[in-house]
Motif scaffolding. Sequence first.
Motif, PDB file in Angstrom:
ATOM      1  N   THR A   8     101.957  65.216  38.678  1.00  0.00           N
ATOM      2  CA  THR A   8     101.322  64.163  37.890  1.00  0.00           C
ATOM      3  C   THR A   8     101.336  64.623  36.438  1.00  0.00           C
ATOM      4  OG1 THR A   8      99.130  65.130  38.288  1.00  0.00           O
ATOM      5  CG2 THR A   8      99.836  63.341  39.754  1.00  0.00           C
ATOM      6  N   VAL A   9     101.571  63.680  35.537  1.00  0.00           N
ATOM      7  CA  VAL A   9     101.719  64.020  34.123  1.00  0.00           C
ATOM      8  C   VAL A   9     100.794  63.147  33.298  1.00  0.00           C
ATOM      9  CG1 VAL A   9     103.330  64.289  32.209  1.00  0.00           C
ATOM     10  CG2 VAL A   9     104.157  64.553  34.567  1.00  0.00           C
ATOM     11  N   GLY A  10      99.804  63.785  32.691  1.00  0.00           N
ATOM     12  CA  GLY A  10      98.911  63.111  31.771  1.00  0.00           C
ATOM     13  C   GLY A  10      99.306  63.470  30.347  1.00  0.00           C
ATOM     14  N   PHE A  30     114.120  69.448  43.900  1.00  0.00           N
ATOM     15  CA  PHE A  30     113.967  68.115  43.323  1.00  0.00           C
ATOM     16  C   PHE A  30     112.535  67.968  42.814  1.00  0.00           C
ATOM     17  CE2 PHE A  30     113.273  63.583  43.193  1.00  0.00           C
ATOM     18  CZ  PHE A  30     114.480  63.099  42.714  1.00  0.00           C
ATOM     19  N   ILE A  31     112.385  67.287  41.668  1.00  0.00           N
ATOM     20  CA  ILE A  31     111.063  67.067  41.077  1.00  0.00           C
ATOM     21  C   ILE A  31     110.839  65.571  40.879  1.00  0.00           C
ATOM     22  CG2 ILE A  31     109.514  67.566  39.137  1.00  0.00           C
ATOM     23  CD1 ILE A  31     111.377  69.998  38.543  1.00  0.00           C
ATOM     24  N   LEU A  32     109.687  65.106  41.327  1.00  0.00           N
ATOM     25  CA  LEU A  32     109.257  63.725  41.111  1.00  0.00           C
ATOM     26  C   LEU A  32     108.067  63.766  40.168  1.00  0.00           C
ATOM     27  CD1 LEU A  32     109.115  60.680  41.676  1.00  0.00           C
ATOM     28  CD2 LEU A  32     107.865  61.220  43.785  1.00  0.00           C
ATOM     29  N   PHE A  33     108.243  63.184  38.985  1.00  0.00           N
ATOM     30  CA  PHE A  33     107.179  63.128  37.977  1.00  0.00           C
ATOM     31  C   PHE A  33     106.482  61.777  38.067  1.00  0.00           C
ATOM     32  CE2 PHE A  33     110.389  65.959  36.126  1.00  0.00           C
ATOM     33  CZ  PHE A  33     109.635  67.015  35.635  1.00  0.00           C
ATOM     34  N   PHE A  34     105.154  61.770  38.215  1.00  0.00           N
ATOM     35  CA  PHE A  34     104.360  60.547  38.129  1.00  0.00           C
ATOM     36  C   PHE A  34     103.755  60.507  36.739  1.00  0.00           C
ATOM     37  CE2 PHE A  34     103.771  60.561  42.931  1.00  0.00           C
ATOM     38  CZ  PHE A  34     104.630  59.490  43.123  1.00  0.00           C
ATOM     39  N   PRO A  37     103.035  55.396  30.691  1.00  0.00           N
ATOM     40  CA  PRO A  37     103.923  55.188  29.530  1.00  0.00           C
ATOM     41  C   PRO A  37     103.660  56.201  28.409  1.00  0.00           C
ATOM     42  CG  PRO A  37     103.119  53.086  30.331  1.00  0.00           C
ATOM     43  CD  PRO A  37     102.360  54.153  31.091  1.00  0.00           C
ATOM     44  N   GLN A  38     102.402  56.641  28.280  1.00  0.00           N
ATOM     45  CA  GLN A  38     102.051  57.595  27.231  1.00  0.00           C
ATOM     46  C   GLN A  38     102.461  59.029  27.577  1.00  0.00           C
ATOM     47  OE1 GLN A  38      99.755  55.519  28.759  1.00  0.00           O
ATOM     48  NE2 GLN A  38      99.788  53.938  27.182  1.00  0.00           N
ATOM     49  N   SER A  39     102.625  59.338  28.841  1.00  0.00           N
ATOM     50  CA  SER A  39     102.909  60.726  29.222  1.00  0.00           C
ATOM     51  C   SER A  39     104.372  60.979  29.572  1.00  0.00           C
ATOM     52  CB  SER A  39     102.020  61.147  30.396  1.00  0.00           C
ATOM     53  OG  SER A  39     102.371  60.462  31.578  1.00  0.00           O
ATOM     54  N   THR A  99      97.813  69.127  38.530  1.00  0.00           N
ATOM     55  CA  THR A  99      97.120  69.769  37.416  1.00  0.00           C
ATOM     56  C   THR A  99      97.030  68.902  36.170  1.00  0.00           C
ATOM     57  OG1 THR A  99      97.825  71.934  38.207  1.00  0.00           O
ATOM     58  CG2 THR A  99      97.104  71.805  35.921  1.00  0.00           C
ATOM     59  N   ARG A 100      98.107  68.236  35.790  1.00  0.00           N
ATOM     60  CA  ARG A 100      98.136  67.573  34.487  1.00  0.00           C
ATOM     61  C   ARG A 100      97.898  66.068  34.530  1.00  0.00           C
ATOM     62  NH1 ARG A 100      96.120  70.049  31.143  1.00  0.00           N
ATOM     63  NH2 ARG A 100      96.765  68.371  29.805  1.00  0.00           N
ATOM     64  N   GLY A 101      97.565  65.517  35.663  1.00  0.00           N
ATOM     65  CA  GLY A 101      97.324  64.083  35.736  1.00  0.00           C
ATOM     66  C   GLY A 101      95.903  63.725  35.349  1.00  0.00           C
TER      67      GLY A 101
END
Length: 180
Positions: A8-10, A30-34, A37-39, A99-101
């Motif tokens: 997760t990406v905040g 493989f990496i899946l980023f959630f 629009p801002q992150s 961690t970052r969501g």
Amino acid sequence: MDKALVLTVGVGKDVDRSLNFAIEHHNPRFILFFCTPQSREYAEKVVQSRSISPSAYHIDEYSETGDVQKLVFHYEEVIRRVLFTAHGFRAGEVYVDYTRGTKAMSAAVDYVAISLELAGISYIEGERGDGGQVKSGTERLLSFQPLGLLFRRHWEMLVHLFNRGHFASVLDRVEALRHR
């Protein structure tokens, strides 16, 4: 082992540092980023800095940031479509690091990881600075296996049934759990 990592990406200071720490620890194929629009820019920065092949990642941008239920439905659909169907991963090969969501993103992806019985859930902990961020050099990855939680729930029921003399029921439940 073949491994996929869901991140997760905040937004915020040093987002890419935490993402890189999780990637280094898990070493996924493989990496899946959630993202929101801002992150999205933080995920793209990590992809670029690590020279990740386009076939080794997927960035999912979703504008919902506060409704956990909508996020759960969305995340589950994306994990099934991107990881299970398109890339052939099994649940036991998929790990989540939240961690970052945002709080809602973290709650949703944790729920999905438990529901889909994914291999592991992790987050980065450490000494925190004035801004609440984990200080560089103090990071440590903490993780648990969702199946461990499910096993404990079933274990308590198995013990209860066994102690009541319902041996056939215990055997039936163990057989049903065997594939897990």
